[in-house]
Design a protein around this motif. Structure first.
Motif, PDB file in Angstrom:
ATOM      1  N   ALA A   1       0.795  -1.270   0.062  1.00  0.00           N
ATOM      2  CA  ALA A   1       0.144  -0.159   0.218  1.00  0.00           C
ATOM      3  C   ALA A   1       1.331   1.184  -0.348  1.00  0.00           C
ATOM      4  O   ALA A   1      -0.033   1.987  -0.608  1.00  0.00           O
ATOM      5  CB  ALA A   1      -1.196  -0.222   1.331  1.00  0.00           C
ATOM      6  N   LYS A   2       1.646   1.170   0.761  1.00  0.00           N
ATOM      7  CA  LYS A   2       3.299   2.541   0.912  1.00  0.00           C
ATOM      8  C   LYS A   2       3.231   2.576  -0.468  1.00  0.00           C
ATOM      9  O   LYS A   2       3.893   3.898  -0.986  1.00  0.00           O
ATOM     10  CB  LYS A   2       3.937   2.763   2.021  1.00  0.00           C
ATOM     11  N   GLU A   3       3.453   1.517  -1.640  1.00  0.00           N
ATOM     12  CA  GLU A   3       4.689   1.861  -2.285  1.00  0.00           C
ATOM     13  C   GLU A   3       3.346   2.414  -4.230  1.00  0.00           C
ATOM     14  O   GLU A   3       3.514   3.527  -4.269  1.00  0.00           O
ATOM     15  CB  GLU A   3       4.948  -0.017  -2.493  1.00  0.00           C
ATOM     16  N   ILE A   4       2.102   1.818  -3.787  1.00  0.00           N
ATOM     17  CA  ILE A   4       0.821   2.063  -4.930  1.00  0.00           C
ATOM     18  C   ILE A   4       0.832   3.531  -4.373  1.00  0.00           C
ATOM     19  O   ILE A   4       0.195   4.512  -4.818  1.00  0.00           O
ATOM     20  CB  ILE A   4      -0.113   1.108  -4.676  1.00  0.00           C
ATOM     21  N   SER A   5       0.665   4.170  -2.726  1.00  0.00           N
ATOM     22  CA  SER A   5       0.647   5.074  -2.263  1.00  0.00           C
ATOM     23  C   SER A   5       2.055   6.885  -2.872  1.00  0.00           C
ATOM     24  O   SER A   5       1.153   7.681  -3.407  1.00  0.00           O
ATOM     25  CB  SER A   5      -0.046   5.230  -0.886  1.00  0.00           C
ATOM     26  N   ARG A   6       3.092   6.008  -2.779  1.00  0.00           N
ATOM     27  CA  ARG A   6       4.027   6.640  -4.025  1.00  0.00           C
ATOM     28  C   ARG A   6       3.753   7.336  -4.764  1.00  0.00           C
ATOM     29  O   ARG A   6       3.971   8.651  -5.202  1.00  0.00           O
ATOM     30  CB  ARG A   6       4.693   6.370  -3.569  1.00  0.00           C
ATOM     31  N   LEU A   7       2.671   6.098  -6.081  1.00  0.00           N
ATOM     32  CA  LEU A   7       2.480   6.602  -7.179  1.00  0.00           C
ATOM     33  C   LEU A   7       1.001   7.569  -7.513  1.00  0.00           C
ATOM     34  O   LEU A   7       0.408   7.554  -8.678  1.00  0.00           O
ATOM     35  CB  LEU A   7       2.118   5.441  -7.418  1.00  0.00           C
ATOM     36  N   HIS A   8       0.847   7.675  -5.858  1.00  0.00           N
ATOM     37  CA  HIS A   8      -0.277   8.554  -6.246  1.00  0.00           C
ATOM     38  C   HIS A   8      -1.781   8.032  -7.294  1.00  0.00           C
ATOM     39  O   HIS A   8      -2.565   8.253  -7.131  1.00  0.00           O
ATOM     40  CB  HIS A   8      -0.624   9.510  -6.567  1.00  0.00           C
ATOM     41  N   ILE A   9      -1.862   5.752  -6.081  1.00  0.00           N
ATOM     42  CA  ILE A   9      -3.003   5.390  -7.057  1.00  0.00           C
ATOM     43  C   ILE A   9      -3.699   5.323  -6.028  1.00  0.00           C
ATOM     44  O   ILE A   9      -4.930   5.461  -6.477  1.00  0.00           O
ATOM     45  CB  ILE A   9      -2.294   4.050  -7.851  1.00  0.00           C
ATOM     46  N   GLY A  10      -3.293   4.900  -5.199  1.00  0.00           N
ATOM     47  CA  GLY A  10      -4.227   4.797  -4.080  1.00  0.00           C
ATOM     48  C   GLY A  10      -3.678   4.638  -2.348  1.00  0.00           C
ATOM     49  O   GLY A  10      -2.517   4.952  -2.269  1.00  0.00           O
ATOM     50  N   GLN A  11      -4.356   3.996  -1.710  1.00  0.00           N
ATOM     51  CA  GLN A  11      -4.019   4.838   0.011  1.00  0.00           C
ATOM     52  C   GLN A  11      -4.167   2.759   0.505  1.00  0.00           C
ATOM     53  O   GLN A  11      -4.117   2.570   1.461  1.00  0.00           O
ATOM     54  CB  GLN A  11      -4.241   5.378   0.413  1.00  0.00           C
ATOM     55  N   SER A  12      -4.768   1.950  -0.221  1.00  0.00           N
ATOM     56  CA  SER A  12      -5.198   0.573   0.123  1.00  0.00           C
ATOM     57  C   SER A  12      -4.657  -0.433  -0.916  1.00  0.00           C
ATOM     58  O   SER A  12      -5.146  -0.218  -1.810  1.00  0.00           O
ATOM     59  CB  SER A  12      -6.950   1.014   0.641  1.00  0.00           C
ATOM     60  N   VAL A  13      -4.663  -1.743   0.001  1.00  0.00           N
ATOM     61  CA  VAL A  13      -4.391  -3.125  -1.110  1.00  0.00           C
ATOM     62  C   VAL A  13      -5.416  -3.681  -0.150  1.00  0.00           C
ATOM     63  O   VAL A  13      -5.842  -4.126   1.038  1.00  0.00           O
ATOM     64  CB  VAL A  13      -3.355  -3.327  -1.339  1.00  0.00           C
ATOM     65  N   ILE A  14      -5.561  -4.773  -1.041  1.00  0.00           N
ATOM     66  CA  ILE A  14      -6.445  -6.605  -0.216  1.00  0.00           C
ATOM     67  C   ILE A  14      -5.448  -7.509  -0.630  1.00  0.00           C
ATOM     68  O   ILE A  14      -5.137  -7.129  -1.748  1.00  0.00           O
ATOM     69  CB  ILE A  14      -7.924  -6.535  -0.912  1.00  0.00           C
ATOM     70  N   VAL A  15      -5.588  -7.748  -0.165  1.00  0.00           N
ATOM     71  CA  VAL A  15      -4.233  -8.811  -0.122  1.00  0.00           C
ATOM     72  C   VAL A  15      -4.501 -10.289   0.875  1.00  0.00           C
ATOM     73  O   VAL A  15      -5.440 -10.592   1.664  1.00  0.00           O
ATOM     74  CB  VAL A  15      -2.876  -8.763   0.807  1.00  0.00           C
ATOM     75  N   HIS A  16      -4.030 -11.583   0.236  1.00  0.00           N
ATOM     76  CA  HIS A  16      -4.289 -12.798   1.098  1.00  0.00           C
ATOM     77  C   HIS A  16      -2.980 -13.687  -0.028  1.00  0.00           C
ATOM     78  O   HIS A  16      -2.779 -13.780  -0.217  1.00  0.00           O
ATOM     79  CB  HIS A  16      -5.771 -13.602   0.599  1.00  0.00           C
ATOM     80  N   GLY A  17      -2.401 -14.365   1.376  1.00  0.00           N
ATOM     81  CA  GLY A  17      -0.711 -15.567   1.133  1.00  0.00           C
ATOM     82  C   GLY A  17      -0.609 -14.787   0.388  1.00  0.00           C
ATOM     83  O   GLY A  17       0.224 -15.585  -0.191  1.00  0.00           O
ATOM     84  N   GLY A  18       0.145 -13.671   1.112  1.00  0.00           N
ATOM     85  CA  GLY A  18       1.084 -13.197  -0.205  1.00  0.00           C
ATOM     86  C   GLY A  18       0.915 -12.549  -1.477  1.00  0.00           C
ATOM     87  O   GLY A  18       1.758 -11.944  -2.462  1.00  0.00           O
ATOM     88  N   THR A  19      -0.264 -12.558  -1.937  1.00  0.00           N
ATOM     89  CA  THR A  19      -0.878 -12.141  -2.773  1.00  0.00           C
ATOM     90  C   THR A  19      -1.851 -11.052  -2.884  1.00  0.00           C
ATOM     91  O   THR A  19      -3.077 -10.801  -2.211  1.00  0.00           O
ATOM     92  CB  THR A  19      -1.677 -13.595  -3.777  1.00  0.00           C
ATOM     93  N   VAL A  20      -1.605  -9.827  -3.896  1.00  0.00           N
ATOM     94  CA  VAL A  20      -2.282  -8.551  -4.133  1.00  0.00           C
ATOM     95  C   VAL A  20      -3.184  -9.060  -4.890  1.00  0.00           C
ATOM     96  O   VAL A  20      -4.204  -9.421  -6.081  1.00  0.00           O
ATOM     97  CB  VAL A  20      -1.490  -7.485  -4.455  1.00  0.00           C
ATOM     98  N   ILE A  21      -4.603  -8.685  -4.663  1.00  0.00           N
ATOM     99  CA  ILE A  21      -6.145  -9.149  -4.471  1.00  0.00           C
ATOM    100  C   ILE A  21      -6.528  -7.711  -5.514  1.00  0.00           C
ATOM    101  O   ILE A  21      -7.219  -7.947  -6.620  1.00  0.00           O
ATOM    102  CB  ILE A  21      -6.680  -9.263  -3.546  1.00  0.00           C
ATOM    103  N   ALA A  22      -6.659  -6.738  -5.006  1.00  0.00           N
ATOM    104  CA  ALA A  22      -6.993  -5.437  -5.301  1.00  0.00           C
ATOM    105  C   ALA A  22      -6.150  -3.972  -4.705  1.00  0.00           C
ATOM    106  O   ALA A  22      -5.917  -4.041  -3.154  1.00  0.00           O
ATOM    107  CB  ALA A  22      -8.452  -5.513  -4.622  1.00  0.00           C
ATOM    108  N   VAL A  23      -5.883  -3.696  -5.810  1.00  0.00           N
ATOM    109  CA  VAL A  23      -5.676  -2.213  -5.363  1.00  0.00           C
ATOM    110  C   VAL A  23      -6.416  -1.030  -5.423  1.00  0.00           C
ATOM    111  O   VAL A  23      -7.480  -1.099  -6.629  1.00  0.00           O
ATOM    112  CB  VAL A  23      -4.344  -2.004  -6.875  1.00  0.00           C
TER     113      VAL A  23
END
Length: 287
Positions: free
Chosen positions: A164-186
């Motif tokens: 989430a820190k990385e996608i926020s740095r790119l001004h995409i968003g501030q939240s992610v959904i993950v499970h088992g080390g996999t990003v499900i939604a950004v």
């Protein structure tokens, strides 16, 4: 000799956040006059009777809100509550806002709000941190509510916060959904709750984790990440069983109600430090 009472300007977006600012300000300074600017289709009407003066404008107007605040003697201003990103895309700017937009190479939410702050400062306004009067609602590291996270959840929380820190740095968003080390939604322009819904659907019932952070180098004068009962209820509906917040940089609203919902739906809620701060100590790790 009498002196005029202090005046606070409030730019009130959506949600209950502006109400919390007003109530916190009045507890701290009972004699404070609060002059608020709202936006059509955005500002929660509940904040209006709490203010000494209020006027509503269209999203995209700059000049008239500035004039209104100056008329009431406002110098210090807090920006509280968000604007629906879809409305930012469809705003109808006045001439001053149009001039600002034409000078901007990027038009994401952060850069737009930053440009508005710059224009406000040119008018002599001081924009206070959006955390002003809200310190008690910003959790420090540790477990907050619901069951303790499992070791697997703890790993997902750390991974989610880093992502989430990385996608926020790119001004995409501030939240992610993950499970088992996999990003499900950004999270993108749809906002956190719709990101949760999309993540729940794509996760196909897996107990996912929501990680929510402030952007790297975040300007605390606007758009502080916020979590409240609606967030918890949306997570419950969509199979998210853990929420990791950035400690000291996230607003937690209606904490009692949030704790009740987390217990009912067995959602683990805790606050973590991030890579911007010192590495989490063993004491910070949820038990």
């Amino acid at each position: 000799m009498t002196t005029d009472p202090p005046v606070l300007g409030l730019v009130a977006g959506d949600g209950v956040y502006p109400e919390y600012i007003v109530r916190g300000a009045r507890r701290r300074t009972p004699e404070l006059r609060i002059v608020a600017v709202g936006f059509k289709g955005e500002t929660n009407p509940a904040v209006i009777p709490l203010c000494d003066a209020y006027q509503e404008f269209s999203v995209g107007q700059i000049s008239k809100p500035f004039t209104f605040l100056k008329k009431h003697g406002v110098r210090n201003v807090i920006m509280a509550g968000g604007i629906n990103p879809k409305n930012i895309l469809s705003l109808r700017p006045d001439l001053r806002a149009l001039s600002v937009l034409m000078r901007m190479p990027e038009k994401n939410a952060d850069s737009l709000l930053g440009a508005v702050i710059t224009e406000a400062e040119k008018e002599g306004f001081t924009i206070l941190p959006a955390s002003t009067y809200m310190e008690e609602h910003m959790p420090q590291p540790g477990h907050i509510a619901g069951p303790p996270p499992t070791p697997e959840q703890w790993e997902d929380a750390r991974f989610g916060m880093q992502t989430a820190k990385e996608i926020s740095r790119l001004h995409i968003g501030q939240s992610v959904i993950v499970h088992g080390g996999t990003v499900i939604a950004v999270e993108a322009i749809e906002g956190t709750n719709n990101c949760i819904r999309r993540g729940g659907k794509l996760g196909n019932g897996k107990p996912a984790t929501l990680a929510k952070v402030a952007r790297l180098g975040h300007d605390m004068r606007f758009d502080i990440p916020t979590v409240g009962p609606v967030t918890i209820e949306t997570c419950a509906e969509c199979g998210v069983r853990q929420i990791a917040l950035e400690a000291g940089k996230t607003i937690l609203l209606e904490r009692g109600r949030v704790a009740e919902l987390c217990k009912r739906h067995q959602i683990s809620l805790h606050a973590l430090q991030t890579v911007e701060q010192d590495s989490p100590s063993p004491e910070d790790r949820p038990a």
